[in-house]
Design an enzyme around this catalytic site. Structure first.
Site, mmCIF file in Angstrom:
data_model
loop_
_atom_site.group_PDB
_atom_site.id
_atom_site.type_symbol
_atom_site.label_atom_id
_atom_site.label_comp_id
_atom_site.label_asym_id
_atom_site.label_seq_id
_atom_site.Cartn_x
_atom_site.Cartn_y
_atom_site.Cartn_z
ATOM 1 C CB SER A 133 28.094 8.445 -27.985
ATOM 2 O OG SER A 133 28.188 7.038 -27.922
ATOM 3 C CE1 TYR A 146 27.619 9.114 -33.425
ATOM 4 C CE2 TYR A 146 28.314 7.294 -32.022
ATOM 5 C CZ TYR A 146 27.475 8.370 -32.256
ATOM 6 O OH TYR A 146 26.520 8.705 -31.342
#
Length: 281
Positions: A133, A146
């Protein structure tokens, strides 16, 4: 000969889009997911094999690799796409939720990668693509778990890109921007229910959540990420990172093309921290 790719997390969203893109591009695909669904196999009966795979279960991982190799003759590339998120205040996040994030995003990636290596070596060496990401190289509030899991995968991937060169195996990173992927978002929101917001954080939580809702960039398209994954799997150069999405260009500029002071000022602006400092006065 037709190449074969094994992809994790193919039940919906990005994983499903990537599996479809590889199949449409002439590859055989071992599309894995925790609870197998027949859609992709029905769409591509000759080139897609759907297999059950839980990235936390080494036996299921090995079974999926064995089935893929038996059906298509080998595995040429592996895409570590499966992942989960949670929106929470770190202080209030229960231990079991923290461990689940790392079991899936970090240890799951390690489990699949380790299982993949003998199969890739047997083919003479091919490619592993880890989907992380934009927050694998920057950080944002309310997603600390995350973010930290994706930072871990980024470090693992770069280290392996050097180490596995000795085995003729290339390792790549695809870094998508913010996406509206249904299953990923739904899983994260469900997990978030386990982490109630403490009273002292509520005003800040609402403010930071509002900054996310009013995100100043367009959503990253799944097809664009699927195309980047495909390009990475076919790239024989030493290129490591494939950032995708309108927000990632700005994140990358701030992280790698400015000073630390400028980077932090830019991230404070993008995450709403600058406005929060004014509110909190």
């Amino acid at each position: 000969m037709t190449k074969t790719v094994l992809i994790t997390g193919c039940s919906s969203g990005l994983g499903k889009s990537a599996a479809r893109h590889f199949a449409q591009s002439g590859w055989n695909v071992v599309a894995t997911m925790r609870k197998p669904e027949p859609d992709l196999a029905r769409e591509f009966p000759d080139s897609v094999l759907v297999q059950a795979l839980d990235v936390a279960d080494p036996a299921r991982i090995e079974a999926a690799f064995e089935a893929g190799a038996a059906r298509f003759g080998g595995i040429d590339a592996v895409i570590n796409n499966a992942g989960i998120t949670i929106l929470s205040v770190f202080e209030a996040t229960p231990d079991h939720a923290i461990r689940r994030i790392f079991e899936t995003n970090v240890f799951g990636t390690m489990n699949v990668t380790r299982a993949a290596l003998p199969y890739l070596r047997r083919q003479g060496g091919e490619t592993i693509v880890n989907v992380t990401s934009g927050v694998g190289f920057v950080a944002v509030p309310l997603l600390s778990l995350y973010v930290s899991s994706k930072h871990a995968v980024e470090g693992l991937t770069e280290s392996l890109s050097y180490e596995l060169e000795s085995q003729n195996i290339r390792v790549k990173l695809v870094e998508p921007g913010a996406m509206r992927t249904t299953n990923f978002t739904a899983t994260g929101m469900a997990a978030s229910q386990d982490a109630p917001v403490p009273e002292g954080y509520k005003a800040y939580f609402d403010h930071a959540l509002g900054a996310m809702i009013n995100y100043p960039f367009e959503s990253t398209e799944e097809l664009a990420v699927a195309e980047a994954i495909y390009a990475a799997a076919n790239d024989e150069t030493h290129r490591l990172r494939y950032p995708v999405g309108p927000d990632i260009e700005e994140y990358a500029r701030l992280r790698w093309s400015t000073s630390e002071v400028e980077y932090l000022a830019g991230m404070h602006r993008l995450t709403g921290q600058m406005a929060w400092r004014e509110i909190g006065k």
